[in-house]
Write a protein that holds these residues in place. Structure first.
Motif, short mmCIF file in Angstrom:
data_model
loop_
_atom_site.label_atom_id
_atom_site.label_comp_id
_atom_site.label_asym_id
_atom_site.label_seq_id
_atom_site.Cartn_x
_atom_site.Cartn_y
_atom_site.Cartn_z
N CYS A 185 0.96 -1.28 -0.13
CA CYS A 185 -0.07 -0.10 -0.04
C CYS A 185 0.91 1.19 0.20
O CYS A 185 0.81 2.29 0.45
CB CYS A 185 -1.02 -0.17 1.20
N VAL A 186 2.02 1.07 -0.69
CA VAL A 186 3.02 2.14 -0.92
C VAL A 186 2.51 3.14 -1.81
O VAL A 186 2.40 2.49 -3.14
CB VAL A 186 4.34 1.74 -0.87
N GLY A 187 2.51 4.34 -1.63
CA GLY A 187 2.19 5.20 -2.81
C GLY A 187 2.38 6.52 -2.42
O GLY A 187 2.66 7.21 -1.33
N VAL A 188 2.47 7.47 -3.36
CA VAL A 188 2.79 9.11 -3.22
C VAL A 188 1.88 9.81 -4.23
O VAL A 188 1.81 9.44 -5.16
CB VAL A 188 4.43 9.25 -3.64
N LYS A 205 8.68 13.44 -4.90
CA LYS A 205 9.95 14.21 -4.01
C LYS A 205 11.15 13.43 -4.20
O LYS A 205 11.19 12.18 -3.83
CB LYS A 205 9.43 14.23 -2.69
N GLY A 206 12.28 14.15 -4.77
CA GLY A 206 13.63 13.46 -4.64
C GLY A 206 13.54 12.03 -5.58
O GLY A 206 12.94 12.17 -6.93
N ARG A 207 14.15 11.04 -5.24
CA ARG A 207 14.14 9.84 -5.70
C ARG A 207 12.57 9.23 -5.80
O ARG A 207 12.29 7.91 -6.43
CB ARG A 207 15.12 8.89 -5.05
N ASN A 208 11.64 9.65 -4.94
CA ASN A 208 10.39 8.97 -4.85
C ASN A 208 9.65 9.46 -5.75
O ASN A 208 8.83 10.15 -5.73
CB ASN A 208 9.90 8.91 -3.45
N THR A 209 9.77 9.00 -7.23
CA THR A 209 8.98 9.55 -8.23
C THR A 209 7.97 8.49 -8.38
O THR A 209 7.78 7.12 -8.01
CB THR A 209 10.00 9.26 -9.61
N PHE A 210 6.77 8.85 -9.12
CA PHE A 210 5.83 8.06 -9.27
C PHE A 210 6.24 6.68 -10.19
O PHE A 210 5.70 5.53 -9.75
CB PHE A 210 4.76 8.70 -10.62
N GLN A 269 5.55 3.72 -7.75
CA GLN A 269 4.11 3.09 -7.88
C GLN A 269 4.20 2.20 -9.34
O GLN A 269 3.15 1.71 -9.56
CB GLN A 269 3.19 4.17 -8.29
N GLN A 270 5.08 2.39 -9.89
CA GLN A 270 5.35 1.36 -11.13
C GLN A 270 6.39 0.36 -10.55
O GLN A 270 5.90 -0.90 -10.77
CB GLN A 270 5.61 2.16 -12.44
N GLU A 271 7.58 0.70 -10.58
CA GLU A 271 8.64 -0.34 -10.47
C GLU A 271 8.62 -0.81 -8.94
O GLU A 271 8.77 -2.32 -8.96
CB GLU A 271 9.93 0.48 -10.35
N GLY A 272 7.95 -0.20 -8.01
CA GLY A 272 8.07 -0.68 -6.56
C GLY A 272 6.99 -1.94 -6.64
O GLY A 272 7.29 -3.07 -6.14
N PRO A 273 5.89 -1.88 -7.13
CA PRO A 273 4.92 -3.03 -7.01
C PRO A 273 5.45 -4.23 -7.78
O PRO A 273 5.21 -5.48 -7.12
CB PRO A 273 3.58 -2.48 -7.48
N GLU A 274 5.82 -3.90 -8.99
CA GLU A 274 6.44 -5.02 -9.61
C GLU A 274 7.63 -5.83 -9.12
O GLU A 274 7.66 -7.03 -8.98
CB GLU A 274 6.90 -4.80 -11.16
#
Length: 327
Positions: free
Chosen positions: A77-80, A84-89, A93-98
């Motif tokens: 359930c991580v999302g932004v 901000k900085g390295r925490n890009t969409f 939200q794309q690479e993280g879930p995969e």
């Protein structure tokens, strides 16, 4: 206890509700987050040692794998809402879930629940919505039996929507609203947590569920309703999208020049996202397919918005005393 579940983002707004529900059901819960020292409160959701916050950065394979090792189920359930900085969409939200799904498949994790959002669309003008759609595709590529939840805007005691605008109403006579006619279907955070818990328990069929509350309101109607509950009269100023883009540009520049000390009130991507309604699609799987009935906003908002009233918790007492004097 039932087993071990790892919840990525388990100390966030939605994550803490999922953590609490699964702990109550007897699961051992590993809460994977970037700052576990700030998430010690989750330990109180279960008995001693049942809930444990651990460090994890979902941009890193080794970090994600370590948090998942030994788990029978995982929840992401991580999302932004803004980059901000390295925490890009793309990264979150794309690479993280995969990444989570790929490692879950490698480690033989039985079940996965992924929290996306209504409006996830590969063709959306919003990068936020496109990244959500790409994240879903990445999850299903590795965990085709996963359950994906797409909630509308979440409300609850710690939300960043009603609390934010109510705080603004305390000091400003005007509440500017971009996309005043955009429709939303607000859903209580614990109803979504309940849906996630059912999926982890294996009581939800694989697939995508769109989760909205029982009522649909425009953005403007939500602000007016919020003002009613906090007993404040404010001008709700509907702004065209063009003005919203200008606000986003100026706000973004101020945020950059202040090194992040001044927060932009709205981003260009949020303006783009507001162009589309945020409601459950016709024919989508919903709460009904899970056997759940979502609670209405009217039953919850007064319980946590009272602190924004002119006299806070004492307003009702003052109103009662005033009525007695009038009689």
């Amino acid at each position: 206890m039932t087993g071990l579940v790892t919840i990525y983002g388990g100390s966030g707004f939605l994550g803490r509700y999922i953590t609490r529900r699964l702990a109550q059901q007897g699961w051992r819960v590993r809460v994977a987050c970037r700052r576990p020292e700030e998430a010690l409160f989750v330990r109180t959701y279960g008995v001693v040692g049942q809930v444990e916050p651990v460090f994890c950065n979902i941009r890193d394979d080794d970090s994600v794998r370590a948090a998942m090792t030994g788990a029978q189920a995982v929840v992401n359930c991580v999302g932004v809402l803004a980059e901000k900085g390295r925490n890009t969409f793309k990264a979150v939200q794309q690479e993280g879930p995969e990444r989570i799904a790929r490692l879950a498949a490698e480690l033989g994790v039985a079940r996965m629940v992924h929290v996306s959002a209504i409006g996830a669309d590969a063709d959306s003008p919003s990068e936020y919505a496109r990244s959500k759609a790409a994240g879903e595709q990445g999850v299903l590529r590795h965990m085709p039996q996963a359950v994906i939840l797409r909630p509308s805007i979440l409300f609850g005691a710690e939300d960043e929507f009603f609390n934010r605008f109510a705080s603004m109403a305390q000091i400003s006579p005007v509440i500017p609203v971009v996309g005043a006619g955009t429709r939303f279907q607000p859903v209580h955070v614990d109803d979504v947590a309940h849906a996630a818990a059912l999926a982890i328990e294996g009581r939800a069929a694989p697939g995508i569920y769109e989760l909205g509350g029982p009522d649909v309101h425009t953005f403007r109607e939500l602000i007016v309703q919020m003002l009613h509950y906090i007993r404040r009269r404010r001008l709700v100023l509907s702004l065209p999208f063009g003005v919203g883009r200008i606000m986003a540009s100026v706000g973004g520049l101020m945020q950059t020049l202040s090194l992040g000390l001044v927060r932009a009130p709205i981003t260009a991507d949020q303006v783009a996202n507001l162009r589309r309604d945020n409601v459950v699609s016709p024919g989508a799987k919903t709460f009904a397919d899970l056997g759940l009935s979502p609670i209405a906003m009217e039953a919850v908002l007064p319980d946590y918005l009272w602190r924004f009233r002119p006299s806070g918790q004492y307003l009702a007492i003052k109103e009662s005393a005033r009525n007695l004097r009038n009689h």
